[in-house]
Design an enzyme around this catalytic site. Structure first.
Site, PDB file in Angstrom:
ATOM      1  N   TYR A   1       9.092  50.926  24.664  1.00 39.82           N
ATOM      2  CA  TYR A   1       8.481  50.113  25.856  1.00 39.82           C
ATOM      3  C   TYR A   1       9.501  48.742  25.772  1.00 39.82           C
ATOM      4  O   TYR A   1      10.030  48.315  26.774  1.00 39.82           O
ATOM      5  CB  TYR A   1       7.075  49.696  25.575  1.00 39.82           C
ATOM      6  CG  TYR A   1       6.397  48.731  26.848  1.00 39.82           C
ATOM      7  CD1 TYR A   1       6.039  49.565  27.992  1.00 39.82           C
ATOM      8  CD2 TYR A   1       6.647  47.624  26.714  1.00 39.82           C
ATOM      9  CE1 TYR A   1       5.302  48.728  29.135  1.00 39.82           C
ATOM     10  CE2 TYR A   1       6.043  46.771  27.976  1.00 39.82           C
ATOM     11  CZ  TYR A   1       5.332  47.433  28.984  1.00 39.82           C
ATOM     12  OH  TYR A   1       4.825  47.026  30.151  1.00 39.82           O
TER      13      TYR A   1
ATOM     14  N   HIS B   1      -0.744  48.029  29.687  1.00 41.46           N
ATOM     15  CA  HIS B   1      -0.442  49.143  29.506  1.00 41.46           C
ATOM     16  C   HIS B   1      -0.714  49.681  27.958  1.00 41.46           C
ATOM     17  O   HIS B   1      -0.360  48.853  27.024  1.00 41.46           O
ATOM     18  CB  HIS B   1       1.025  49.828  29.449  1.00 41.46           C
ATOM     19  CG  HIS B   1       1.516  49.658  30.936  1.00 41.46           C
ATOM     20  ND1 HIS B   1       1.231  50.262  31.873  1.00 41.46           N
ATOM     21  CD2 HIS B   1       2.368  48.446  31.528  1.00 41.46           C
ATOM     22  CE1 HIS B   1       1.765  49.963  33.080  1.00 41.46           C
ATOM     23  NE2 HIS B   1       2.625  48.867  32.937  1.00 41.46           N
TER      24      HIS B   1
ATOM     25  N   HIS C   1       0.787  39.817  37.812  1.00 40.41           N
ATOM     26  CA  HIS C   1       2.191  40.189  38.088  1.00 40.41           C
ATOM     27  C   HIS C   1       2.049  41.211  39.080  1.00 40.41           C
ATOM     28  O   HIS C   1       1.025  42.149  39.333  1.00 40.41           O
ATOM     29  CB  HIS C   1       2.284  41.191  36.925  1.00 40.41           C
ATOM     30  CG  HIS C   1       3.885  41.682  36.785  1.00 40.41           C
ATOM     31  ND1 HIS C   1       4.787  41.404  37.458  1.00 40.41           N
ATOM     32  CD2 HIS C   1       4.025  43.072  36.122  1.00 40.41           C
ATOM     33  CE1 HIS C   1       5.916  42.357  37.180  1.00 40.41           C
ATOM     34  NE2 HIS C   1       5.347  43.548  36.539  1.00 40.41           N
TER      35      HIS C   1
ATOM     36  N   GLU D   1       4.279  43.518  40.139  1.00 39.56           N
ATOM     37  CA  GLU D   1       4.662  45.229  40.308  1.00 39.56           C
ATOM     38  C   GLU D   1       3.609  46.163  40.548  1.00 39.56           C
ATOM     39  O   GLU D   1       2.284  45.923  40.296  1.00 39.56           O
ATOM     40  CB  GLU D   1       5.324  45.222  38.906  1.00 39.56           C
ATOM     41  CG  GLU D   1       6.069  46.707  39.125  1.00 39.56           C
ATOM     42  CD  GLU D   1       7.382  46.656  38.014  1.00 39.56           C
ATOM     43  OE1 GLU D   1       7.113  46.065  36.846  1.00 39.56           O
ATOM     44  OE2 GLU D   1       7.897  47.768  38.131  1.00 39.56           O
TER      45      GLU D   1
ATOM     46  N   HIS E   1       8.069  40.316  32.756  1.00 40.76           N
ATOM     47  CA  HIS E   1       9.783  40.571  33.057  1.00 40.76           C
ATOM     48  C   HIS E   1       9.763  40.576  34.510  1.00 40.76           C
ATOM     49  O   HIS E   1      11.127  40.939  34.990  1.00 40.76           O
ATOM     50  CB  HIS E   1       9.921  42.244  32.593  1.00 40.76           C
ATOM     51  CG  HIS E   1       9.016  43.308  33.409  1.00 40.76           C
ATOM     52  ND1 HIS E   1       9.759  44.340  34.125  1.00 40.76           N
ATOM     53  CD2 HIS E   1       7.971  43.060  33.697  1.00 40.76           C
ATOM     54  CE1 HIS E   1       9.184  44.937  34.759  1.00 40.76           C
ATOM     55  NE2 HIS E   1       7.854  44.560  34.374  1.00 40.76           N
TER      56      HIS E   1
ATOM     57  N   ASP F   1       2.532  49.077  39.761  1.00 38.76           N
ATOM     58  CA  ASP F   1       1.631  49.619  39.026  1.00 38.76           C
ATOM     59  C   ASP F   1       0.469  48.723  38.564  1.00 38.76           C
ATOM     60  O   ASP F   1      -0.322  49.317  38.030  1.00 38.76           O
ATOM     61  CB  ASP F   1       2.197  50.046  37.471  1.00 38.76           C
ATOM     62  CG  ASP F   1       2.902  48.978  36.857  1.00 38.76           C
ATOM     63  OD1 ASP F   1       3.428  48.030  37.672  1.00 38.76           O
ATOM     64  OD2 ASP F   1       3.177  49.063  35.834  1.00 38.76           O
TER      65      ASP F   1
ATOM     66  N   HIS G   1       9.960  54.718  36.586  1.00 38.79           N
ATOM     67  CA  HIS G   1      11.161  54.452  37.203  1.00 38.79           C
ATOM     68  C   HIS G   1      12.448  54.481  36.145  1.00 38.79           C
ATOM     69  O   HIS G   1      13.470  53.707  35.823  1.00 38.79           O
ATOM     70  CB  HIS G   1      11.485  52.897  37.689  1.00 38.79           C
ATOM     71  CG  HIS G   1      10.968  51.924  36.855  1.00 38.79           C
ATOM     72  ND1 HIS G   1      11.428  51.340  35.566  1.00 38.79           N
ATOM     73  CD2 HIS G   1      10.024  50.583  37.061  1.00 38.79           C
ATOM     74  CE1 HIS G   1      10.715  50.395  35.297  1.00 38.79           C
ATOM     75  NE2 HIS G   1      10.119  49.822  36.137  1.00 38.79           N
TER      76      HIS G   1
ATOM     77  N   ASP H   1       2.357  42.882  31.067  1.00 42.75           N
ATOM     78  CA  ASP H   1       3.073  43.811  30.650  1.00 42.75           C
ATOM     79  C   ASP H   1       3.374  43.711  28.818  1.00 42.75           C
ATOM     80  O   ASP H   1       3.684  44.717  28.203  1.00 42.75           O
ATOM     81  CB  ASP H   1       4.358  44.085  31.176  1.00 42.75           C
ATOM     82  CG  ASP H   1       4.356  44.706  32.388  1.00 42.75           C
ATOM     83  OD1 ASP H   1       3.501  45.951  32.643  1.00 42.75           O
ATOM     84  OD2 ASP H   1       5.111  44.565  33.577  1.00 42.75           O
TER      85      ASP H   1
END
Ligand code: FEO
Length: 402
Positions: free
Chosen positions: A196, A229, A83, A85, A149, A87, A28, A168
């Site tokens: 990051y 990640h 989370h 999100e 986040h 991904d 993004h 994350d």
């Protein structure tokens, strides 16, 4: 048939079953030059728990790695989603359909987030902040990390292994065949962790500080730090914790970032002269032309800087569009503790530098003087002014850092 994709053992009864996205270059808007991984983990006790899932396109890779450990994915009893999100949840509903778990856990906000994302009435189960669950012989505890986040973010802890699934947090976009940080180059780890942090976590730095303090207050011991990640930390975990402590306070350093765009090299000449002044004043300078530097490069350089100088030509009574773009990106990431200045050349109206200064001011940058604007091409006198501005900011920054 043998699986092509295999799981990697993290520790006894815990397996990495994620996916490697070797070619992802844009997350993004954040340039991810080294690709990334989406980490998911399998915890095997009397029952089997899957911690997080992966981006939709990588579902088959994840399921294959899971099969390499337990043979049949329907042996999964529970899924924990830390989370929402996509991904980490893009394949969640398909995974639920394939696995048919007894329960899928998320934070209270996570339950709302997942339901809203997938327009589903699936009965996700909320775990309490600070709560514990015994999942078929594996004890997990949970800590909400709201706005680290996303509003739904939480982390899960396995006390038996002192293992924190940190979601994350403490992650990085780095694809590799190695699964552990101690197998990778330290400089690359720090570079990608910084990148990051700057592009994802910077606006939440106060919360990062709070989380680190809470981990210490609660006496949470971490032997393994397993983010969603990049590599897993199993040795010298203080390396990444110390970096986060440093970045969270955004302590200014004797480093200046000069970011600019230019039409006919006049604003560039100003940038170079300012840089010379800063360097003469003992400041380390990073010169970033928006002709080549990407947003994520700029904010990464700002992570440990103490000064920000932004230069823009004036185009049709406006700052240059690329400068508006970078200021928009920077403002959202809320860098703090910066001194700075705006500058730029113009032809006949000259609003650009003033517009830049207004935005820098709204970001809380401590501006040194009025915006420095020069008509057409800077002459020797104008360049001397630029150099003097650099020296003045160097002197200011030196006092701040002393
Ligand atoms: Fe890696 Fe916020 O998702």
């Amino acid at each position: 048939m043998a699986e092509v994709f295999k799981a990697a053992k993290v520790t006894k009864n815990v397996w990495w079953v994620g996916a490697i996205d070797w070619n992802m270059r844009n997350f993004h808007g954040y340039a991810t030059d080294r690709g990334t991984t989406y980490n998911a983990y399998l915890v095997i006790a009397d029952k089997v728990t899957l911690v997080d899932t992966v981006k939709a396109a990588f579902k088959d890779e994840m399921l294959a790695r899971i099969r390499s450990v337990i043979g049949d994915c329907t042996k999964i009893d529970y899924i924990i989603s830390n989370h929402s999100e996509m991904d980490h949840t893009g394949c969640l509903m398909d995974t639920i359909a394939a696995v048919k778990p007894e329960k899928v856990f998320a934070s209270l906000m996570g339950v709302k987030g997942l339901s809203a994302h997938f327009h589903t009435d699936y009965p996700f189960s909320a775990v309490e902040n600070g709560g514990e669950l015994e999942l078929g012989g594996a004890r997990f505890s949970f800590l909400e990390t709201r706005m680290l986040h996303w509003p739904d973010s939480m982390v899960a802890y396995l006390p038996a292994h002192k293992l924190l699934f940190s979601q994350d947090g403490f992650g990085m976009h780095l694809s590799s065949s190695e699964r552990f940080a101690d197998e990778l180059n330290e400089a690359v780890l720090e570079q990608e962790a910084a990148r990051y942090y700057a592009n994802i976590l910077l606006p939440y730095s106060a919360l990062v500080g709070n989380l680190l303090a809470k981990i210490a207050d609660l006496g949470i011991e971490i032997d393994i730090l397993a983010p969603d990640h990049g590599p897993i930390w199993r040795r010298e975990i203080e390396t990444i914790l110390n970096l986060y402590s440093k970045w969270a306070v955004q302590k200014p350093a004797r480093k200046a970032v000069i970011v600019y765009d230019t039409m006919w090299h006049s604003t560039e000449k100003m940038a170079l002269a300012i840089g010379e002044g800063l360097a003469e004043g003992g400041i380390s300078v990073r010169m970033l032309s928006l002709g080549t530097a990407r947003r994520s490069d700029v904010i990464t350089e700002m992570l440990d800087a103490g000064a920000l100088l932004v230069g823009s030509p004036t185009l049709n009574n406006q700052m240059f569009p690329t400068v508006a773009d970078i200021l928009c990106y920077m403002k959202g990431l809320k860098p703090k503790n910066l001194v700075g200045a705006a500058f730029g050349s113009y032809g006949w109206s000259g609003e650009g530098a003033r517009q830049v200064a207004d935005i820098l001011q709204s970001m809380g940058v401590d501006l040194v003087g009025e915006p420095l604007a020069v008509q057409y091409v800077p002459d020797g006198r104008a360049l001397a002014e630029c150099r003097a501005l650099g020296l003045e900011i160097a002197s200011r920054l030196d006092k701040i850092c002393s």
